[in-house]
Design a protein around this motif. Structure first.
Motif, PDB file in Angstrom:
ATOM      1  N   LEU A 143      90.840  31.825  81.599  1.00 36.95           N
ATOM      2  CA  LEU A 143      91.649  32.587  80.646  1.00 36.95           C
ATOM      3  C   LEU A 143      90.856  32.900  79.383  1.00 36.95           C
ATOM      4  O   LEU A 143      90.984  33.995  78.822  1.00 36.95           O
ATOM      5  N   ALA A 144      90.031  31.962  78.931  1.00 39.29           N
ATOM      6  CA  ALA A 144      89.196  32.208  77.756  1.00 39.29           C
ATOM      7  C   ALA A 144      88.287  33.400  77.988  1.00 39.29           C
ATOM      8  O   ALA A 144      88.119  34.263  77.104  1.00 39.29           O
ATOM      9  N   ALA A 145      87.696  33.481  79.188  1.00 39.74           N
ATOM     10  CA  ALA A 145      86.815  34.606  79.509  1.00 39.74           C
ATOM     11  C   ALA A 145      87.588  35.920  79.538  1.00 39.74           C
ATOM     12  O   ALA A 145      87.085  36.954  79.072  1.00 39.74           O
ATOM     13  N   LEU A 146      88.810  35.907  80.063  1.00 38.45           N
ATOM     14  CA  LEU A 146      89.619  37.130  80.111  1.00 38.45           C
ATOM     15  C   LEU A 146      89.997  37.591  78.706  1.00 38.45           C
ATOM     16  O   LEU A 146      89.930  38.786  78.387  1.00 38.45           O
ATOM     17  N   VAL A 147      90.398  36.656  77.852  1.00 43.66           N
ATOM     18  CA  VAL A 147      90.794  37.004  76.482  1.00 43.66           C
ATOM     19  C   VAL A 147      89.603  37.545  75.696  1.00 43.66           C
ATOM     20  O   VAL A 147      89.698  38.582  75.023  1.00 43.66           O
ATOM     21  N   LEU A 148      88.473  36.853  75.792  1.00 40.81           N
ATOM     22  CA  LEU A 148      87.285  37.304  75.071  1.00 40.81           C
ATOM     23  C   LEU A 148      86.776  38.631  75.639  1.00 40.81           C
ATOM     24  O   LEU A 148      86.282  39.486  74.892  1.00 40.81           O
ATOM     25  N   GLY A 149      86.900  38.816  76.950  1.00 45.65           N
ATOM     26  CA  GLY A 149      86.527  40.085  77.547  1.00 45.65           C
ATOM     27  C   GLY A 149      87.402  41.222  77.041  1.00 45.65           C
ATOM     28  O   GLY A 149      86.916  42.344  76.803  1.00 45.65           O
ATOM     29  N   THR A 150      88.690  40.946  76.855  1.00 45.74           N
ATOM     30  CA  THR A 150      89.597  41.940  76.284  1.00 45.74           C
ATOM     31  C   THR A 150      89.152  42.354  74.890  1.00 45.74           C
ATOM     32  O   THR A 150      89.091  43.543  74.564  1.00 45.74           O
ATOM     33  N   LEU A 151      88.819  41.370  74.056  1.00 45.14           N
ATOM     34  CA  LEU A 151      88.388  41.665  72.681  1.00 45.14           C
ATOM     35  C   LEU A 151      87.063  42.415  72.653  1.00 45.14           C
ATOM     36  O   LEU A 151      86.865  43.314  71.816  1.00 45.14           O
ATOM     37  N   LEU A 152      86.139  42.069  73.559  1.00 44.75           N
ATOM     38  CA  LEU A 152      84.855  42.760  73.601  1.00 44.75           C
ATOM     39  C   LEU A 152      85.044  44.223  73.984  1.00 44.75           C
ATOM     40  O   LEU A 152      84.478  45.125  73.349  1.00 44.75           O
ATOM     41  N   CYS A 153      85.821  44.471  75.022  1.00 46.84           N
ATOM     42  CA  CYS A 153      86.073  45.857  75.439  1.00 46.84           C
ATOM     43  C   CYS A 153      86.779  46.639  74.342  1.00 46.84           C
ATOM     44  O   CYS A 153      86.474  47.815  74.103  1.00 46.84           O
ATOM     45  N   LYS A 154      87.729  45.999  73.665  1.00 45.11           N
ATOM     46  CA  LYS A 154      88.419  46.663  72.559  1.00 45.11           C
ATOM     47  C   LYS A 154      87.433  46.980  71.428  1.00 45.11           C
ATOM     48  O   LYS A 154      87.475  48.069  70.833  1.00 45.11           O
ATOM     49  N   GLU A 155      86.536  46.043  71.145  1.00 41.07           N
ATOM     50  CA  GLU A 155      85.535  46.242  70.091  1.00 41.07           C
ATOM     51  C   GLU A 155      84.602  47.400  70.437  1.00 41.07           C
ATOM     52  O   GLU A 155      84.155  48.138  69.562  1.00 41.07           O
ATOM     53  N   GLU A 156      84.300  47.573  71.717  1.00 36.92           N
ATOM     54  CA  GLU A 156      83.405  48.640  72.156  1.00 36.92           C
ATOM     55  C   GLU A 156      84.124  49.962  72.392  1.00 36.92           C
ATOM     56  O   GLU A 156      83.488  50.953  72.744  1.00 36.92           O
ATOM     57  N   GLY A 157      85.440  49.972  72.217  1.00 33.66           N
ATOM     58  CA  GLY A 157      86.206  51.191  72.415  1.00 33.66           C
ATOM     59  C   GLY A 157      86.546  51.481  73.851  1.00 33.66           C
ATOM     60  O   GLY A 157      86.986  52.605  74.184  1.00 33.66           O
ATOM     61  N   LEU A 158      86.369  50.510  74.749  1.00 33.30           N
ATOM     62  CA  LEU A 158      86.703  50.680  76.169  1.00 33.30           C
ATOM     63  C   LEU A 158      88.157  50.261  76.380  1.00 33.30           C
ATOM     64  O   LEU A 158      88.461  49.185  76.893  1.00 33.30           O
ATOM     65  N   VAL A 159      89.051  51.141  75.966  1.00 36.64           N
ATOM     66  CA  VAL A 159      90.472  50.795  75.919  1.00 36.64           C
ATOM     67  C   VAL A 159      91.030  50.487  77.299  1.00 36.64           C
ATOM     68  O   VAL A 159      91.795  49.532  77.479  1.00 36.64           O
ATOM     69  N   ALA A 160      90.679  51.289  78.298  1.00 38.07           N
ATOM     70  CA  ALA A 160      91.222  51.079  79.640  1.00 38.07           C
ATOM     71  C   ALA A 160      90.785  49.739  80.225  1.00 38.07           C
ATOM     72  O   ALA A 160      91.604  49.006  80.806  1.00 38.07           O
ATOM     73  N   TRP A 161      89.504  49.394  80.045  1.00 40.10           N
ATOM     74  CA  TRP A 161      89.027  48.110  80.547  1.00 40.10           C
ATOM     75  C   TRP A 161      89.641  46.952  79.775  1.00 40.10           C
ATOM     76  O   TRP A 161      89.960  45.900  80.353  1.00 40.10           O
ATOM     77  N   ALA A 162      89.804  47.130  78.476  1.00 36.38           N
ATOM     78  CA  ALA A 162      90.483  46.102  77.677  1.00 36.38           C
ATOM     79  C   ALA A 162      91.903  45.888  78.197  1.00 36.38           C
ATOM     80  O   ALA A 162      92.382  44.749  78.277  1.00 36.38           O
ATOM     81  N   ALA A 163      92.565  46.968  78.567  1.00 29.43           N
ATOM     82  CA  ALA A 163      93.929  46.880  79.083  1.00 29.43           C
ATOM     83  C   ALA A 163      93.984  46.148  80.418  1.00 29.43           C
ATOM     84  O   ALA A 163      94.891  45.347  80.668  1.00 29.43           O
ATOM     85  N   VAL A 164      93.006  46.412  81.286  1.00 26.02           N
ATOM     86  CA  VAL A 164      92.958  45.728  82.586  1.00 26.02           C
ATOM     87  C   VAL A 164      92.826  44.220  82.386  1.00 26.02           C
ATOM     88  O   VAL A 164      93.564  43.431  82.990  1.00 26.02           O
ATOM     89  N   LEU A 165      91.889  43.826  81.512  1.00 31.20           N
ATOM     90  CA  LEU A 165      91.681  42.398  81.269  1.00 31.20           C
ATOM     91  C   LEU A 165      92.874  41.765  80.566  1.00 31.20           C
ATOM     92  O   LEU A 165      93.222  40.608  80.836  1.00 31.20           O
ATOM     93  N   TYR A 166      93.506  42.527  79.684  1.00 30.63           N
ATOM     94  CA  TYR A 166      94.688  41.997  78.995  1.00 30.63           C
ATOM     95  C   TYR A 166      95.840  41.797  79.980  1.00 30.63           C
ATOM     96  O   TYR A 166      96.539  40.775  79.928  1.00 30.63           O
ATOM     97  N   GLY A 167      96.039  42.766  80.869  1.00 27.42           N
ATOM     98  CA  GLY A 167      97.077  42.615  81.886  1.00 27.42           C
ATOM     99  C   GLY A 167      96.839  41.388  82.752  1.00 27.42           C
ATOM    100  O   GLY A 167      97.772  40.653  83.090  1.00 27.42           O
ATOM    101  N   LEU A 168      95.570  41.153  83.119  1.00 25.73           N
ATOM    102  CA  LEU A 168      95.229  39.960  83.892  1.00 25.73           C
ATOM    103  C   LEU A 168      95.485  38.684  83.086  1.00 25.73           C
ATOM    104  O   LEU A 168      95.971  37.682  83.626  1.00 25.73           O
TER     105      LEU A 168
END
Length: 407
Positions: A143-168
């Motif tokens: 879960l830590a990896a999923l949450v941090l992955g969400t923040l990284l994608c959001k920081e990079e502007g990859l909204v769709a990928w951030a959403a996928v990881l957030y949903g997971l």
């Protein structure tokens, strides 16, 4: 010693060394499990493995009593049956180190140099707590990896990928729902920030392409997984994975300030409603923190997670990892002196030690120390609130004019 620490925090050394240390702990854990009365492996790991075994036999993972997680976790651990029982631990320590890599990348995007990012990242990678938790077979690192992955994608502007990881993330555990409002506030348009703007313009700011994309993708991932597993496992899946945690009234001693109330009212007709009412302080504080600090998403997520854990009906040591994995993203912007920071850390550990004393006498000596545990839990809550207030007071977000290239 100082030179050793400097070398250990070099990026090329830090990541492989932290992984090797975790591998060594897994190997030691296997030795302790086979040769000592006190087992190293977390009891939950046996629950995960039993649930995975039921899946390999074509049955429901919920045939294993006390399995109250998504079936996705049991599916991920089916190699425990086919390959070897150590597979899940390897997966968890990989996610643990991956979390460190994600922390490093986020820090670089937020303006830190390679050296500074690696040093801050080492607070996670060389921390005995996440090392021990993941090597003992606890799944919190996933879960830590999923949450941090969400923040990284959001920081990079990859909204769709951030959403996928957030949903997971939300599918895996309920608590990342607390990130929903600050994420939505950061994705809204800025028209509402103009002085004198109308309420209508504020609401309209939420209807933009980025936010609608995030909401639809994250919601789609969550709904798709929920529908799939409901089709496969029915009501057991919904109850054990989600509803159980909403209505849970855990009367076992834990750090929560509510446990003694729930213990005393376990047979009362009001017990269920008291348990649900315990969510109210959480909800109010989460709304306030989200609104006040959403401009710095990482900081808002850290505060929301710490609030969620501190005021939850159940609070155990492994829950601390939920916000400790976000703490390295906050530390670079803290103006606390080293002396004050160490003082707060010692105070936090001292409050836990005060709680552990009566908990030991209850658990191992059989003394009735419920009231003392409750008082110690209240003290721990006060200390947590004090530490959070100090972090908020001394947090100074920095604006970086240009993002460095992440290596």
């Amino acid at each position: 010693m100082e030179k050793v620490l400097i070398i250990a925090t070099e990026k090329r050394v830090l990541f492989p060394v932290s992984f090797v240390i975790r591998l060594a702990l897994v190997a030691y854990g296997d030795y302790q499990d086979r040769n000592m009365a006190v087992k190293y492996t977390d009891i939950d790991y046996q629950v995960f493995t039993d649930a995975a075994r039921f899946i390999t036999q074509g049955e429901s993972p919920y045939n294993r009593s006390t399995y109250r997680y998504t079936p996705l976790l049991a599916w991920l651990l089916t190699p425990n049956i086919y390959v070897g029982v150590v597979f899940g631990k390897i997966l968890f320590i990989v996610c643990d180190v991956l979390s460190g890599v994600l922390i490093y990348k986020i820090l670089r995007l937020r303006g830190l140099s390679c050296k500074s990012a690696a040093q801050v990242c080492s607070l996670w990678l060389l921390n005995p707590l996440p090392m021990g938790v993941s090597s003992r077979g606890n799944a919190e690192s996933v879960l830590a990896a999923l949450v941090l992955g969400t923040l990284l994608c959001k920081e990079e502007g990859l909204v769709a990928w951030a959403a996928v990881l957030y949903g997971l993330s939300v599918h895996m555990k309920i608590y990342p729902l607390a990130f929903g409002l600050p994420i939505a506030l950061t994705l809204r348009t800025s028209e509402e920030d103009k002085q004198g703007s109308a309420w209508k313009e504020f609401i309209g700011g939420f209807f933009n392409r980025q936010l609608m994309t995030f909401a639809s993708v994250a919601g789609g991932v969550f709904v798709l997984l929920t529908a799939l597993f409901y089709y496969m496992y029915g009501w057991d899946f919904l109850h054990e994975t989600y509803l159980y945690h909403l209505t849970r009234r855990d009367i076992r001693h834990n750090f929560s300030p509510y446990f003694y109330m729930l213990y005393l009212t376990a047979d009362s007709r009001w017990s269920l409603w008291l348990g649900l009412a315990a969510f109210l302080p959480q909800l109010v504080l989460l709304l306030v923190a989200s609104w006040a600090f959403h401009s710095d998403l990482a900081f808002a997520c850290f505060l929301n997670t710490a609030i969620f854990v501190s005021f939850n009906k159940v609070c155990t040591s492994q829950y601390f990892l939920w916000y400790l994995c976000l703490l390295p993203l906050v530390i670079p912007n803290l103006t606390l002196s080293v002396k004050r920071a160490l003082g707060l850390l010692l105070l936090w550990f001292a409050a836990q030690g005060i709680w552990l004393a009566p908990a030991y006498f209850l658990e191992f000596e059989g003394y009735n120390t419920f009231a003392l545990i409750w008082l110690a839990g209240l003290l721990f809550l006060v200390v947590n609130c004090f530490v959070l207030i100090q972090i908020i007071i001394h947090y100074k977000p920095r604006q970086t004019p240009q993002r460095p290239k992440v290596e």
